[in-house]
Design a protein around this motif. Structure first.
Motif, PDB file in Angstrom:
ATOM      1  N   PRO A   1      -5.753  -0.867 -12.072  1.00 29.26           N
ATOM      2  CA  PRO A   1      -5.037  -0.616 -10.721  1.00 29.26           C
ATOM      3  C   PRO A   1      -4.619   0.934 -10.896  1.00 29.26           C
ATOM      4  O   PRO A   1      -4.359   1.413 -12.144  1.00 29.26           O
ATOM      5  N   SER A   2      -4.838   1.369  -9.748  1.00 28.43           N
ATOM      6  CA  SER A   2      -4.208   3.050  -9.441  1.00 28.43           C
ATOM      7  C   SER A   2      -2.842   2.814  -9.607  1.00 28.43           C
ATOM      8  O   SER A   2      -2.163   2.146  -9.230  1.00 28.43           O
ATOM      9  N   PHE A   3      -2.335   4.217  -9.797  1.00 29.03           N
ATOM     10  CA  PHE A   3      -1.071   4.366  -9.894  1.00 29.03           C
ATOM     11  C   PHE A   3      -0.421   4.064  -8.425  1.00 29.03           C
ATOM     12  O   PHE A   3       0.681   3.615  -8.140  1.00 29.03           O
ATOM     13  N   GLN A   4      -1.347   4.421  -7.396  1.00 32.91           N
ATOM     14  CA  GLN A   4      -0.851   4.256  -5.943  1.00 32.91           C
ATOM     15  C   GLN A   4      -0.595   2.606  -5.794  1.00 32.91           C
ATOM     16  O   GLN A   4       0.414   2.240  -5.286  1.00 32.91           O
ATOM     17  N   ALA A   5      -1.764   1.915  -6.218  1.00 29.88           N
ATOM     18  CA  ALA A   5      -1.394   0.488  -6.268  1.00 29.88           C
ATOM     19  C   ALA A   5      -0.392  -0.020  -7.001  1.00 29.88           C
ATOM     20  O   ALA A   5       0.318  -1.073  -6.205  1.00 29.88           O
ATOM     21  N   ILE A   6      -0.063   0.225  -7.978  1.00 30.88           N
ATOM     22  CA  ILE A   6       1.240  -0.022  -8.756  1.00 30.88           C
ATOM     23  C   ILE A   6       2.506   0.244  -8.131  1.00 30.88           C
ATOM     24  O   ILE A   6       3.058  -0.542  -7.634  1.00 30.88           O
ATOM     25  N   ALA A   7       2.255   1.475  -7.482  1.00 27.50           N
ATOM     26  CA  ALA A   7       3.920   2.041  -6.406  1.00 27.50           C
ATOM     27  C   ALA A   7       3.786   1.211  -5.341  1.00 27.50           C
ATOM     28  O   ALA A   7       4.907   0.644  -5.030  1.00 27.50           O
ATOM     29  N   ALA A   8       2.640   0.743  -4.948  1.00 28.53           N
ATOM     30  CA  ALA A   8       2.908   0.010  -3.520  1.00 28.53           C
ATOM     31  C   ALA A   8       3.415  -1.465  -3.902  1.00 28.53           C
ATOM     32  O   ALA A   8       3.448  -2.364  -2.711  1.00 28.53           O
ATOM     33  N   ARG A   9       3.405  -1.955  -5.078  1.00 30.48           N
ATOM     34  CA  ARG A   9       3.428  -3.267  -5.267  1.00 30.48           C
ATOM     35  C   ARG A   9       4.867  -3.623  -5.030  1.00 30.48           C
ATOM     36  O   ARG A   9       5.801  -2.852  -5.519  1.00 30.48           O
ATOM     37  N   GLY A  10       5.205  -4.747  -4.222  1.00 28.90           N
ATOM     38  CA  GLY A  10       6.794  -5.015  -3.878  1.00 28.90           C
ATOM     39  C   GLY A  10       7.521  -5.787  -5.128  1.00 28.90           C
ATOM     40  O   GLY A  10       8.631  -5.832  -4.872  1.00 28.90           O
TER      41      GLY A  10
ATOM     42  N   TYR B   1       7.527   9.527 -11.308  1.00 24.55           N
ATOM     43  CA  TYR B   1       6.136  10.103 -10.707  1.00 24.55           C
ATOM     44  C   TYR B   1       5.455   8.737  -9.970  1.00 24.55           C
ATOM     45  O   TYR B   1       5.186   8.856  -8.719  1.00 24.55           O
ATOM     46  N   ILE B   2       5.403   7.735 -10.701  1.00 20.95           N
ATOM     47  CA  ILE B   2       4.870   6.471 -10.109  1.00 20.95           C
ATOM     48  C   ILE B   2       5.485   6.062  -8.618  1.00 20.95           C
ATOM     49  O   ILE B   2       5.084   5.815  -7.673  1.00 20.95           O
ATOM     50  N   ASP B   3       6.894   5.992  -8.850  1.00 12.80           N
ATOM     51  CA  ASP B   3       7.784   5.532  -7.513  1.00 12.80           C
ATOM     52  C   ASP B   3       7.397   6.539  -6.509  1.00 12.80           C
ATOM     53  O   ASP B   3       7.359   6.192  -5.258  1.00 12.80           O
ATOM     54  N   GLY B   4       7.354   7.679  -6.865  1.00 10.81           N
ATOM     55  CA  GLY B   4       7.249   8.712  -5.781  1.00 10.81           C
ATOM     56  C   GLY B   4       5.768   8.880  -5.044  1.00 10.81           C
ATOM     57  O   GLY B   4       5.701   8.996  -3.848  1.00 10.81           O
TER      58      GLY B   4
END
Length: 103
Positions: free
Chosen positions: A54-63, A97-100
């Motif tokens: 998974p990309s970091f954006q996909a990880i960040a988008a996980r609820g 960073y990931i949260d951002g």
């Protein structure tokens, strides 16, 4: 006696505040590029990564992932990940960073 107690309490609060540091997303990005970019897409500019990771954006988008659960995961990462041995500050930076990326 009361003034002495107030002074001691205030001094302890100052020491505790001096030891605390806010997480730094920019430092987290540098950590991600150093440790994570060989497998994950860590930024929108990155073009290649391993299939199925998974990309970091996909990880960040996980609820289901909060900053706390992500920090806990990074403290003891899964076996496929390299032994990064990140400090708590580095984990906080990487998590920030990931949260951002979710914004």
């Amino acid at each position: 006696m009361r003034i002495r107690t107030l002074i001691i309490t205030f001094a302890m609060a100052l020491v505790a505040a001096a030891g605390a540091r806010a997480a730094d997303p920019a430092e987290g990005q540098a950590i991600a590029q150093r440790w994570c970019a060989s497998c994950h897409l860590v930024s929108p500019e990155q073009e290649r990564a391993m299939d199925g990771v998974p990309s970091f954006q996909a990880i960040a988008a996980r609820g289901d992932l909060t900053g706390e659960t992500l920090e806990a995961f990074l403290t003891d990462p899964h076996p496929v990940m390299p032994d990064m041995a990140l400090t708590r500050e580095e984990i906080a930076d990487l998590t920030a960073y990931i949260d951002g990326l979710a914004e």
